[in-house]
Design an enzyme around this catalytic site. Structure first.
Site, PDB file in Angstrom:
ATOM      1  N   GLU A   1     -60.094 -62.947  52.274  1.00 43.84           N
ATOM      2  CA  GLU A   1     -60.474 -64.184  51.587  1.00 43.84           C
ATOM      3  C   GLU A   1     -59.298 -65.151  51.650  1.00 43.84           C
ATOM      4  OE1 GLU A   1     -61.758 -63.375  47.617  1.00 43.84           O
ATOM      5  OE2 GLU A   1     -63.515 -62.243  48.320  1.00 43.84           O
ATOM      6  N   PRO A   2     -59.531 -66.418  51.284  1.00 47.23           N
ATOM      7  CA  PRO A   2     -58.400 -67.362  51.286  1.00 47.23           C
ATOM      8  C   PRO A   2     -57.213 -66.831  50.487  1.00 47.23           C
ATOM      9  CG  PRO A   2     -60.459 -68.550  50.984  1.00 47.23           C
ATOM     10  CD  PRO A   2     -60.808 -67.091  50.995  1.00 47.23           C
TER      11      PRO A   2
ATOM     12  N   ILE B   1     -62.933 -64.353  59.767  1.00 47.83           N
ATOM     13  CA  ILE B   1     -63.961 -63.366  60.082  1.00 47.83           C
ATOM     14  C   ILE B   1     -64.239 -63.324  61.589  1.00 47.83           C
ATOM     15  CG2 ILE B   1     -66.344 -62.646  59.669  1.00 47.83           C
ATOM     16  CD1 ILE B   1     -64.295 -62.347  57.256  1.00 47.83           C
ATOM     17  N   THR B   2     -63.868 -62.193  62.193  1.00 50.63           N
ATOM     18  CA  THR B   2     -64.174 -61.952  63.601  1.00 50.63           C
ATOM     19  C   THR B   2     -65.689 -61.829  63.740  1.00 50.63           C
ATOM     20  OG1 THR B   2     -62.120 -60.723  63.815  1.00 50.63           O
ATOM     21  CG2 THR B   2     -63.756 -60.382  65.549  1.00 50.63           C
TER      22      THR B   2
ATOM     23  N   ARG C   1     -58.285 -49.289  62.527  1.00 50.30           N
ATOM     24  CA  ARG C   1     -56.894 -49.336  63.007  1.00 50.30           C
ATOM     25  C   ARG C   1     -56.725 -48.536  64.296  1.00 50.30           C
ATOM     26  NH1 ARG C   1     -55.005 -49.356  56.669  1.00 50.30           N
ATOM     27  NH2 ARG C   1     -55.479 -51.576  56.428  1.00 50.30           N
TER      28      ARG C   1
ATOM     29  N   GLY D   1     -40.650 -64.451  85.325  1.00 48.30           N
ATOM     30  CA  GLY D   1     -39.892 -65.705  85.352  1.00 48.30           C
ATOM     31  C   GLY D   1     -40.802 -66.887  85.050  1.00 48.30           C
TER      32      GLY D   1
ATOM     33  N   GLU E   1     -56.531 -56.388  60.528  1.00 44.38           N
ATOM     34  CA  GLU E   1     -56.847 -55.031  60.061  1.00 44.38           C
ATOM     35  C   GLU E   1     -55.622 -54.360  59.426  1.00 44.38           C
ATOM     36  OE1 GLU E   1     -59.691 -52.774  62.213  1.00 44.38           O
ATOM     37  OE2 GLU E   1     -60.607 -54.584  63.026  1.00 44.38           O
TER      38      GLU E   1
ATOM     39  N   THR F   1     -51.587 -55.945  58.292  1.00 46.95           N
ATOM     40  CA  THR F   1     -50.349 -56.360  58.972  1.00 46.95           C
ATOM     41  C   THR F   1     -49.445 -55.145  59.218  1.00 46.95           C
ATOM     42  OG1 THR F   1     -49.320 -56.672  56.823  1.00 46.95           O
ATOM     43  CG2 THR F   1     -50.356 -58.619  57.804  1.00 46.95           C
TER      44      THR F   1
ATOM     45  N   GLU G   1     -46.695 -54.814  57.960  1.00 43.94           N
ATOM     46  CA  GLU G   1     -46.133 -54.487  56.633  1.00 43.94           C
ATOM     47  C   GLU G   1     -47.097 -53.560  55.886  1.00 43.94           C
ATOM     48  OE1 GLU G   1     -46.324 -57.579  57.969  1.00 43.94           O
ATOM     49  OE2 GLU G   1     -44.189 -57.842  58.378  1.00 43.94           O
TER      50      GLU G   1
HETATM   51  N1  CAA Z   1     -58.652 -44.402  51.966  1.00 38.72           N
HETATM   52  C1  CAA Z   1     -59.332 -44.112  50.838  1.00 38.72           C
HETATM   53  N2  CAA Z   1     -59.051 -44.666  49.632  1.00 38.72           N
HETATM   54  C2  CAA Z   1     -58.037 -45.524  49.570  1.00 38.72           C
HETATM   55  C3  CAA Z   1     -57.257 -45.870  50.695  1.00 38.72           C
HETATM   56  C4  CAA Z   1     -57.618 -45.265  51.928  1.00 38.72           C
HETATM   57  N3  CAA Z   1     -56.952 -45.545  53.054  1.00 38.72           N
HETATM   58  N4  CAA Z   1     -56.316 -46.763  50.324  1.00 38.72           N
HETATM   59  C5  CAA Z   1     -56.475 -46.964  49.005  1.00 38.72           C
HETATM   60  N5  CAA Z   1     -57.517 -46.218  48.561  1.00 38.72           N
HETATM   61  C6  CAA Z   1     -58.022 -46.115  47.199  1.00 38.72           C
HETATM   62  C7  CAA Z   1     -56.926 -45.589  46.289  1.00 38.72           C
HETATM   63  O1  CAA Z   1     -56.901 -44.182  46.286  1.00 38.72           O
HETATM   64  C8  CAA Z   1     -57.317 -46.165  44.954  1.00 38.72           C
HETATM   65  O2  CAA Z   1     -58.331 -45.377  44.380  1.00 38.72           O
HETATM   66  P1  CAA Z   1     -58.027 -44.540  43.033  1.00 38.72           P
HETATM   67  O3  CAA Z   1     -57.633 -45.567  42.002  1.00 38.72           O
HETATM   68  O4  CAA Z   1     -59.325 -43.852  42.756  1.00 38.72           O
HETATM   69  O5  CAA Z   1     -56.917 -43.610  43.363  1.00 38.72           O
HETATM   70  C9  CAA Z   1     -57.958 -47.507  45.309  1.00 38.72           C
HETATM   71  O6  CAA Z   1     -58.349 -47.404  46.695  1.00 38.72           O
HETATM   72  C10 CAA Z   1     -57.007 -48.658  45.130  1.00 38.72           C
HETATM   73  O7  CAA Z   1     -55.880 -48.341  45.863  1.00 38.72           O
HETATM   74  P2  CAA Z   1     -54.478 -49.041  45.692  1.00 38.72           P
HETATM   75  O8  CAA Z   1     -54.218 -49.396  44.273  1.00 38.72           O
HETATM   76  O9  CAA Z   1     -53.476 -48.212  46.430  1.00 38.72           O
HETATM   77  O10 CAA Z   1     -54.733 -50.407  46.465  1.00 38.72           O
HETATM   78  P3  CAA Z   1     -53.725 -51.512  46.852  1.00 38.72           P
HETATM   79  O11 CAA Z   1     -54.215 -52.837  46.442  1.00 38.72           O
HETATM   80  O12 CAA Z   1     -52.343 -51.141  46.470  1.00 38.72           O
HETATM   81  O13 CAA Z   1     -53.915 -51.501  48.438  1.00 38.72           O
HETATM   82  C11 CAA Z   1     -53.251 -51.555  50.688  1.00 38.72           C
HETATM   83  C12 CAA Z   1     -53.236 -50.835  49.319  1.00 38.72           C
HETATM   84  C13 CAA Z   1     -52.926 -50.435  51.654  1.00 38.72           C
HETATM   85  C14 CAA Z   1     -52.186 -52.639  50.776  1.00 38.72           C
HETATM   86  C15 CAA Z   1     -54.648 -52.154  50.970  1.00 38.72           C
HETATM   87  O14 CAA Z   1     -54.974 -53.209  50.103  1.00 38.72           O
HETATM   88  C16 CAA Z   1     -54.807 -52.638  52.394  1.00 38.72           C
HETATM   89  O15 CAA Z   1     -55.032 -51.840  53.312  1.00 38.72           O
HETATM   90  N6  CAA Z   1     -54.722 -53.972  52.625  1.00 38.72           N
HETATM   91  C17 CAA Z   1     -54.945 -54.580  53.927  1.00 38.72           C
HETATM   92  C18 CAA Z   1     -56.341 -54.987  54.087  1.00 38.72           C
HETATM   93  C19 CAA Z   1     -56.702 -55.229  55.517  1.00 38.72           C
HETATM   94  O16 CAA Z   1     -56.460 -54.405  56.380  1.00 38.72           O
HETATM   95  N7  CAA Z   1     -57.344 -56.359  55.758  1.00 38.72           N
HETATM   96  C20 CAA Z   1     -57.844 -56.678  57.044  1.00 38.72           C
HETATM   97  C21 CAA Z   1     -59.183 -57.310  56.918  1.00 38.72           C
HETATM   98  S1  CAA Z   1     -60.389 -56.804  58.030  1.00 38.72           S
HETATM   99  C22 CAA Z   1     -60.053 -57.473  59.528  1.00 38.72           C
HETATM  100  O17 CAA Z   1     -59.000 -57.950  59.838  1.00 38.72           O
HETATM  101  C23 CAA Z   1     -61.206 -57.337  60.435  1.00 38.72           C
HETATM  102  C24 CAA Z   1     -61.294 -58.282  61.548  1.00 38.72           C
HETATM  103  O18 CAA Z   1     -62.037 -59.255  61.497  1.00 38.72           O
HETATM  104  C25 CAA Z   1     -60.577 -57.969  62.810  1.00 38.72           C
END
Ligand code: CAA
Length: 379
Positions: free
Chosen positions: A127-128, A157-158, A243, A339, A363, A365, A367
């Site tokens: 989202e934004p 959105i791809t 990923r 080059g 999908e 970063t 980071e």
């Molecule tokens: N598998 C299963 N469950 C998971 C999980 C995973 N990989 N990661 C987190 N969870 C669960 C946690 O266990 C937690 O559940 P419980 O409370 O029951 O334990 C819940 O989800 C919340 O988890 P966190 O509090 O750890 O969440 P967070 O906000 O700290 O997030 C993060 C962690 C890894 C940073 C995550 O937000 C993330 O992956 N962010 C990136 C999002 C992303 O990849 N966006 C890309 C968009 S899609 C795209 O790009 C498609 C396209 O068009 C090409």
């Protein structure tokens, strides 16, 4: 441990390579230049089974393993990463999510046309104001009894315009945070949907990236995936497979650039000999080949984990961070080997360098991948 690909794997790899060379290479520079979506090429990829590779034949898919998917993604991405991102999103984010967590009715209605390539799908989490911080969903899915009322905006959105079916993450119970989010199947034709302008991007310019706005869109309750509040976990589990797809895309971009640099270095002469005879170039080629092989092994390991039904959250993030950084480094070096010729469009490597950058961003970063990896090794 067996590093040998099967006959079937080699056949799929060859089919993808042949398709890339005969169908995607012609026009790839023009599509990039004019931001033209590869409509005909995607249709053919669908007919060949590349858009639902891992889906069971029962639901219109090719029934292949994740190793085959990595091999095909690499070959398609060597030539056209704009086409391969469509393939990756449809296979990993949309089809896998529906097949794994959807109801039988949802699979019959949506997965069958998606897996057989009649239509393509999109995955809407960003989202934004919610990118890496994906729990901060502002899009609201208000529970109205027999349906949800969807309001909000999704970004980056791809397949934003070309998709017919969207998997949309939205907040239903804000007080519950990540446990209040739902994943809904939304049809493009539902009233109240507006598609924003196409983003004018640095790379993967042939793919269509849009924002999508929802205003009072009525989504039937039966279109929710999983239990109430399952949406965030659905997104995270689905992204782990996504990923593997993007890591393989990065691998393909890197190996495509490397192959071009290798070929060019044996043709171009400087200081009385082929530039491949100069140690400065040899060392670059050696480093490119080594990093690519590392990326390939990580991609195949993550795919193997998935095929063995083992947890692949860690291995897919390792594959993605390493392959995407490899892609950025290798493509930059490939331009350097070429080059001045590397800096113009006809030689392809500048496009691959621009395409590489997105693999470090979408999908999750680099980071975010490091967050996932460190959490896993520290837990
Ligand atoms: N598998 C299963 N469950 C998971 C999980 C995973 N990989 N990661 C987190 N969870 C669960 C946690 O266990 C937690 O559940 P419980 O409370 O029951 O334990 C819940 O989800 C919340 O988890 P966190 O509090 O750890 O969440 P967070 O906000 O700290 O997030 C993060 C962690 C890894 C940073 C995550 O937000 C993330 O992956 N962010 C990136 C999002 C992303 O990849 N966006 C890309 C968009 S899609 C795209 O790009 C498609 C396209 O068009 C090409």
């Amino acid at each position: 441990m067996d590093f040998q690909l099967t006959e079937e794997h080699l056949m799929i790899q060859k089919a993808a390579r042949d398709f890339a060379v005969t169908e995607l290479l012609p026009g790839v520079i023009e599509r990039d230049e004019h931001q033209k979506f590869p409509t005909e090429q995607i249709k053919k990829l669908g007919e060949l089974g590349f858009l639902g590779m891992m889906v069971s034949p029962k639901y219109g898919g090719a029934g292949l393993d994740a190793i085959s998917y990595v091999l095909a993604m690499e070959e398609i991405s060597k030539i056209d990463a704009s086409a391969s991102v469509v393939m990756s999103v449809n296979n990993s984010l949309v089809c896998w999510g529906l097949e794994t967590f959807g109801t039988e009715e949802q699979k019959q209605k949506y997965l069958v046309p998606l897996a057989s390539g009649q239509i393509i799908g999109a995955f809407m989490l960003s989202e934004p104001e919610a990118g890496s911080d994906a729990t901060s969903q502002r899009t609201i899915a208000e529970d109205k009894g027999d349906h949800y009322l969807l309001n909000g905006t999704k970004n980056w959105i791809t397949n934003g315009n070309s998709a017919s079916v969207y998997l949309v993450m939205a907040q239903t119970h804000p007080e519950k945070g990540s446990k209040g989010i739902n994943a809904l199947i939304v049809e493009k034709e539902m009233p109240g949907i507006t598609i924003g302008a196409k983003e004018n991007k640095l790379g993967i310019r042939g793919s269509d990236t849009h924002s999508v706005m929802f205003q009072d869109v009525k989504v039937p309750k039966e279109n929710r995936i999983g239990e109430d509040g399952f949406g965030f976990k659905f997104a995270m589990k689905t992204l782990a497979g996504g990923r593997i797809g993007i890591a393989s895309q990065a691998l393909g971009i890197a190996s495509g650039a490397y192959e071009l640099a290798l070929k060019y270095s044996k043709e171009r002469k400087a200081f009385g000999k082929e530039i491949a005879q100069h140690q400065a170039i040899q060392f670059k080629l050696a480093d490119m080949a080594t990093r690519i092989e590392g990326a390939r092994l990580l991609c195949l390991k993550a795919a193997w984990d998935k095929d063995q039904h083992q947890d692949y959250t860690l291995s897919s993030s390792m594959a993605k961070v390493f392959a995407s950084e490899t892609a950025m480094w290798v493509t930059t070096e490939a331009v350097q080997v070429h080059g001045g010729y590397g800096y113009v469009k006809e030689y392809h490597v500048e496009r691959l360098m621009r395409d590489a950058k997105i693999t470090q961003i979408y999908e999750g970063t680099s980071e975010v991948q490091r967050i996932v990896i460190s959490r896993s090794i520290l837990s």
